[in-house]
Scaffold this motif. Structure first.
Motif, PDB file in Angstrom:
ATOM      1  N   LEU A  43      38.439  41.043  39.158  1.00 56.50           N
ATOM      2  CA  LEU A  43      39.302  39.888  39.425  1.00 56.50           C
ATOM      3  C   LEU A  43      40.650  40.052  38.734  1.00 56.50           C
ATOM      4  CD1 LEU A  43      36.712  36.987  39.131  1.00 56.50           C
ATOM      5  CD2 LEU A  43      37.942  37.642  41.203  1.00 56.50           C
ATOM      6  N   ASN A  44      40.629  40.588  37.515  1.00 57.71           N
ATOM      7  CA  ASN A  44      41.882  40.863  36.815  1.00 57.71           C
ATOM      8  C   ASN A  44      42.674  41.964  37.517  1.00 57.71           C
ATOM      9  OD1 ASN A  44      40.408  40.422  33.499  1.00 57.71           O
ATOM     10  ND2 ASN A  44      41.337  38.926  34.855  1.00 57.71           N
ATOM     11  N   LYS A  45      41.987  42.970  38.006  1.00 58.68           N
ATOM     12  CA  LYS A  45      42.644  44.102  38.669  1.00 58.68           C
ATOM     13  C   LYS A  45      43.331  43.675  39.962  1.00 58.68           C
ATOM     14  CE  LYS A  45      41.618  48.537  40.931  1.00 58.68           C
ATOM     15  NZ  LYS A  45      40.563  49.560  41.202  1.00 58.68           N
ATOM     16  N   TYR A  46      42.640  42.888  40.771  1.00 60.49           N
ATOM     17  CA  TYR A  46      43.142  42.581  42.106  1.00 60.49           C
ATOM     18  C   TYR A  46      43.857  41.238  42.215  1.00 60.49           C
ATOM     19  CZ  TYR A  46      40.387  46.488  43.954  1.00 60.49           C
ATOM     20  OH  TYR A  46      39.875  47.731  44.216  1.00 60.49           O
ATOM     21  N   ASN A  47      43.512  40.268  41.370  1.00 63.88           N
ATOM     22  CA  ASN A  47      43.913  38.902  41.699  1.00 63.88           C
ATOM     23  C   ASN A  47      44.581  38.102  40.592  1.00 63.88           C
ATOM     24  OD1 ASN A  47      40.837  39.263  43.171  1.00 63.88           O
ATOM     25  ND2 ASN A  47      42.629  38.957  44.471  1.00 63.88           N
ATOM     26  N   PHE A  48      43.961  37.968  39.432  1.00 68.32           N
ATOM     27  CA  PHE A  48      44.447  36.998  38.452  1.00 68.32           C
ATOM     28  C   PHE A  48      44.448  37.577  37.042  1.00 68.32           C
ATOM     29  CE2 PHE A  48      42.027  34.642  41.744  1.00 68.32           C
ATOM     30  CZ  PHE A  48      43.084  33.947  42.322  1.00 68.32           C
ATOM     31  N   MET A  91      42.914  42.636  49.504  1.00 66.96           N
ATOM     32  CA  MET A  91      42.307  42.474  48.185  1.00 66.96           C
ATOM     33  C   MET A  91      43.173  41.647  47.240  1.00 66.96           C
ATOM     34  SD  MET A  91      39.345  43.906  48.337  1.00 66.96           S
ATOM     35  CE  MET A  91      38.807  44.247  46.661  1.00 66.96           C
ATOM     36  N   ASP A  92      44.479  41.552  47.532  1.00 69.33           N
ATOM     37  CA  ASP A  92      45.349  40.793  46.647  1.00 69.33           C
ATOM     38  C   ASP A  92      45.206  39.290  46.845  1.00 69.33           C
ATOM     39  OD1 ASP A  92      46.490  41.208  49.213  1.00 69.33           O
ATOM     40  OD2 ASP A  92      48.421  40.491  48.462  1.00 69.33           O
ATOM     41  N   PHE A  93      44.549  38.888  47.946  1.00 68.39           N
ATOM     42  CA  PHE A  93      44.375  37.462  48.197  1.00 68.39           C
ATOM     43  C   PHE A  93      42.986  37.009  47.755  1.00 68.39           C
ATOM     44  CE2 PHE A  93      42.812  33.969  50.852  1.00 68.39           C
ATOM     45  CZ  PHE A  93      43.729  32.996  50.502  1.00 68.39           C
ATOM     46  N   CYS A  94      42.959  35.910  47.052  1.00 61.29           N
ATOM     47  CA  CYS A  94      41.680  35.293  46.662  1.00 61.29           C
ATOM     48  C   CYS A  94      41.935  33.802  46.487  1.00 61.29           C
ATOM     49  CB  CYS A  94      41.165  35.902  45.359  1.00 61.29           C
ATOM     50  SG  CYS A  94      39.525  35.327  44.872  1.00 61.29           S
ATOM     51  N   PRO A 113      52.905  31.560  36.479  1.00 62.20           N
ATOM     52  CA  PRO A 113      52.993  32.687  35.537  1.00 62.20           C
ATOM     53  C   PRO A 113      51.748  32.764  34.662  1.00 62.20           C
ATOM     54  CG  PRO A 113      55.068  31.478  35.608  1.00 62.20           C
ATOM     55  CD  PRO A 113      54.082  30.674  36.403  1.00 62.20           C
ATOM     56  N   HIS A 114      51.171  33.955  34.621  1.00 64.47           N
ATOM     57  CA  HIS A 114      49.944  34.218  33.847  1.00 64.47           C
ATOM     58  C   HIS A 114      48.761  33.383  34.338  1.00 64.47           C
ATOM     59  CE1 HIS A 114      52.735  36.211  31.162  1.00 64.47           C
ATOM     60  NE2 HIS A 114      53.376  35.072  30.964  1.00 64.47           N
ATOM     61  N   ASN A 115      48.917  32.726  35.498  1.00 64.80           N
ATOM     62  CA  ASN A 115      47.875  31.850  36.059  1.00 64.80           C
ATOM     63  C   ASN A 115      47.476  30.747  35.089  1.00 64.80           C
ATOM     64  OD1 ASN A 115      46.708  34.962  36.989  1.00 64.80           O
ATOM     65  ND2 ASN A 115      47.528  33.546  38.517  1.00 64.80           N
ATOM     66  N   VAL A 119      43.269  27.167  34.029  1.00 60.40           N
ATOM     67  CA  VAL A 119      43.488  28.408  34.782  1.00 60.40           C
ATOM     68  C   VAL A 119      42.701  28.298  36.087  1.00 60.40           C
ATOM     69  CG1 VAL A 119      43.787  29.751  32.663  1.00 60.40           C
ATOM     70  CG2 VAL A 119      41.529  29.643  33.736  1.00 60.40           C
ATOM     71  N   PRO A 120      42.950  29.170  37.071  1.00 59.46           N
ATOM     72  CA  PRO A 120      42.184  29.087  38.313  1.00 59.46           C
ATOM     73  C   PRO A 120      40.742  29.527  38.124  1.00 59.46           C
ATOM     74  CG  PRO A 120      43.615  31.004  38.337  1.00 59.46           C
ATOM     75  CD  PRO A 120      43.974  30.226  37.119  1.00 59.46           C
ATOM     76  N   TYR A 121      39.866  29.003  38.958  1.00 64.24           N
ATOM     77  CA  TYR A 121      38.522  29.555  39.036  1.00 64.24           C
ATOM     78  C   TYR A 121      38.248  29.930  40.482  1.00 64.24           C
ATOM     79  CZ  TYR A 121      36.892  24.859  40.542  1.00 64.24           C
ATOM     80  OH  TYR A 121      36.701  23.668  41.202  1.00 64.24           O
ATOM     81  N   VAL A 122      37.332  30.841  40.687  1.00 70.22           N
ATOM     82  CA  VAL A 122      37.013  31.321  42.026  1.00 70.22           C
ATOM     83  C   VAL A 122      35.544  31.086  42.325  1.00 70.22           C
ATOM     84  CG1 VAL A 122      38.831  33.072  41.955  1.00 70.22           C
ATOM     85  CG2 VAL A 122      36.512  33.700  41.281  1.00 70.22           C
ATOM     86  N   MET A 123      35.245  30.935  43.611  1.00 68.86           N
ATOM     87  CA  MET A 123      33.866  30.835  44.089  1.00 68.86           C
ATOM     88  C   MET A 123      33.485  32.039  44.927  1.00 68.86           C
ATOM     89  SD  MET A 123      33.578  26.855  45.275  1.00 68.86           S
ATOM     90  CE  MET A 123      33.950  25.511  44.154  1.00 68.86           C
ATOM     91  N   ILE A 124      34.493  32.627  45.567  1.00 67.71           N
ATOM     92  CA  ILE A 124      34.227  33.683  46.534  1.00 67.71           C
ATOM     93  C   ILE A 124      35.476  34.552  46.622  1.00 67.71           C
ATOM     94  CG2 ILE A 124      35.056  32.282  48.467  1.00 67.71           C
ATOM     95  CD1 ILE A 124      32.859  33.503  50.196  1.00 67.71           C
TER      96      ILE A 124
END
Length: 577
Positions: free
Chosen positions: A311-316, A345-348, A402-404, A505-510
């Protein structure tokens, strides 16, 4: 099922213990038998989670029912299906241990190897078994269902039976138009998007035929931005309703042409000299390394939302997740090794307001982001209309900050009086919990309280002049009805302290990107050529690859159901079944 032959029927009591797979791990049942009758039962499920399927393990719940039934013929406890079935199977194994020992793969060689026993894997396996394929399903987890065990139950399908029952007219072209409108033209694979629109209704009807509980069966317009036609459906009790019916269908074939291996960790794919996939390498629960061969392998390993590194590599830069720890993105790595490029992959999709309250990025709190607080970035600036934002605006705000990092900034009077502030229940329903919870966040360096705007900026570490200008512009907008971001709801000036800020900060489900594939679920290499022998279904397909760069209600589970069913049918046809 009555008492099996071989159990003692004498004056002295004998005990028999059986184990089976529950929701979180093994459950065991110890039966006391006297004069051929069960006189006592003890149920142990140390790994079952209280509140999520533990009820059958509670003292007296199932034990008394087993004694009363004198068999494993007891009812499934609503909301605890997996644990209930585990206890029932454990009773059967205790009463008939020989049958438990003899149970095994009912065929010598699988036609199809399904890696992952989540919703996509179950859909693939159940449909393949129906079509007569020998099916082997493996999963690293201790139980089946994956993320769907804890997910909401929204599903998308076009021209379904439920739509017809409700008098709703739909069309695949309308569904595709929604992908363009919501996801953006050129942002997705048009071929698989059109295929999804064409066949999704058949898949939903198939799930309906399997007895899935869809509650009131009334289609609706979506859980995020509304669809152009009501084509979303909900499983009663969440996505576990889908898991339950898919597993029940697969289970019918366990004695003939289906087999499931849990606690089995796949370490990589196996290819032949021509580069075709012919199976996978795996490590069993006891540490044994093995190779599982099949003419067709379907990758149903889910996304990578349980892998903070990816997630750090591709998104946030900063992110939290509701995904299980087992969703690590292994399938992406295997397919990349075969030359499959990853797309989108850059979108989440980001969800707003996660509070990083622990070292575990899957254990956190929530801030109710739309209840009146301002959204302030690390530069001390607002970013959106906080009370009028839809799901897309909230996602974009937290994803692009910035920095999410987004600070929710407010005074008590700015908040909607009856709305909760935190997921703990503070403010809205239990107002007296607000101050203690804020104090706990302040102690962790996740929140700040001050008597003046300047003091709050200094405590948080925001540029003081920029923050003061932001608040002044907001207050002026409240006074004159000309908010810089067009805010029209809960326009209450940030004038009277104390003032608060909470770090979120953001959280993701998928996750939303994935490898390239054809409409027949075949994986493509960087030259656009099919990699023989390997297919995929589920989250790894990528919502963004099908529906574009947005959250579209029902697409997540839709990718599991639609492509799982389709992959099984393609493979069956290819193998002449």
């Amino acid at each position: 099922m009555m008492l099996a032959t071989g159990l003692a029927a004498g004056a002295s009591a004998e005990t028999y213990t059986g184990t089976a797979q529950g929701m979180g791990g093994d459950v065991s049942v110890t039966l006391t038998v006297e004069d051929g009758k069960i006189t006592a039962a003890e149920v142990v499920g140390e790994n079952e989670t209280k509140g999520i399927g533990y009820e059958p393990c509670a003292e007296g719940t199932y034990a008394a029912a087993i004694v009363e039934a004198q068999s494993a013929d007891v009812d499934i406890v609503s909301g605890a299906t997996f644990t209930s079935k585990g206890i029932i199977d454990a009773v059967k194994n205790a009463l008939n241990p020989d049958a438990a020992e003899e149970a095994g793969m009912p065929f010598e060689q699988p036609d199809i190897l399904v890696i992952g026993a989540g919703m996509a894997g179950l859909a693939t396996a159940a449909r393949a078994a129906e079509l007569g394929l020998n099916v082997l399903v493996v999963d690293q987890a201790a139980t089946y269902g994956g993320s769907a065990n804890v997910a909401g139950g929204t599903l998308l399908g076009t021209c379904t039976r439920m739509q017809k029952e409700a008098g709703i007219e739909d069309d695949p072209d309308l569904c595709f138009a929604d992908f363009v409108r919501l996801g953006g033209a050129g942002n997705f694979n048009e071929e698989i998007a059109r295929e999804f629109a064409e066949i999704s209704g058949e898949a939903v009807d198939w799930l309906d035929d399997l007895g899935t509980d869809f509650g009131d069966r009334v289609p609706y317009f979506g859980v995020y931005q509304p669809l152009n036609v009501a084509r979303n459906y909900s499983g009663k009790g969440g996505a576990r309703a889908f898991v339950v019916s898919l597993y029940a269908e697969l289970e019918k074939y366990f004695s003939t042409n289906a087999y499931m291996m849990l606690n089995t960790y796949v370490t990589g794919l196996v290819t032949n000299d021509e580069g075709a996939v012919i199976g996978a390498k795996a490590r069993l629960a006891d540490g044994t390394e093995t190779t599982l061969l099949a003419p067709a392998t379907v990758i149903c390993t889910g996304g990578y939302a349980g892998n903070e590194e990816l997630l750090n590599k591709y998104n946030f830069e900063n992110v939290l997740s509701t995904s299980p720890a087992c969703v690590t993105g292994d399938g992406y790595a295997w397919l990349e090794e075969l030359g499959a490029p990853l797309t989108n992959m850059d979108f989440c999709t980001a969800y707003a307001g996660g509070i990083p309250t622990s070292d575990d990025f899957r254990s956190f709190g929530y801030f109710n982001a739309t209840n009146g607080a301002l959204w302030i970035n690390t530069n001390g600036e607002r970013m959106a209309d906080e009370t009028g934002a839809d799901s897309h605006v909230k996602s974009e705000t937290w994803a692009n900050a910035p920095h999410n990092i987004v600070y929710t900034v407010f005074s008590s009077e700015m908040l909607i009086p009856d709305a909760k502030v935190f997921s703990t229940g503070a403010w809205g329903s239990v107002k007296e919990e607000f101050d203690p919870y804020m104090e706990s966040l302040i102690e962790k360096g996740l929140a700040w309280k001050a008597d003046t705007i300047e003091e709050l900026a200094e405590k948080v570490g925001l540029p003081v002049d920029a923050f003061k200008a932001t608040i002044a512009a907001y207050n002026d907008g409240c006074a004159n009805g000309n908010d810089p971001f067009g805010r029209t709801k809960q326009e209450v000036a940030m004038a009277n302290g104390p003032f608060y800020a909470v770090k979120t900060v953001p959280y993701v489900m998928i996750t939303c990107g994935g490898p390239m594939m054809t409409k027949d679920c075949e994986v493509l290499n960087s030259d656009g050529l099919v990699i023989e022998g390997v297919y995929m279904a589920g989250e790894i397909v990528g919502m963004a690859n099908v529906g574009g760069r947005n959250s579209i209600g029902g697409m997540g589970h839709g990718n599991c159901l639609v492509w799982g069913k389709k992959a099984a049918e393609v493979i069956a046809a290819k193998l002449g079944k």
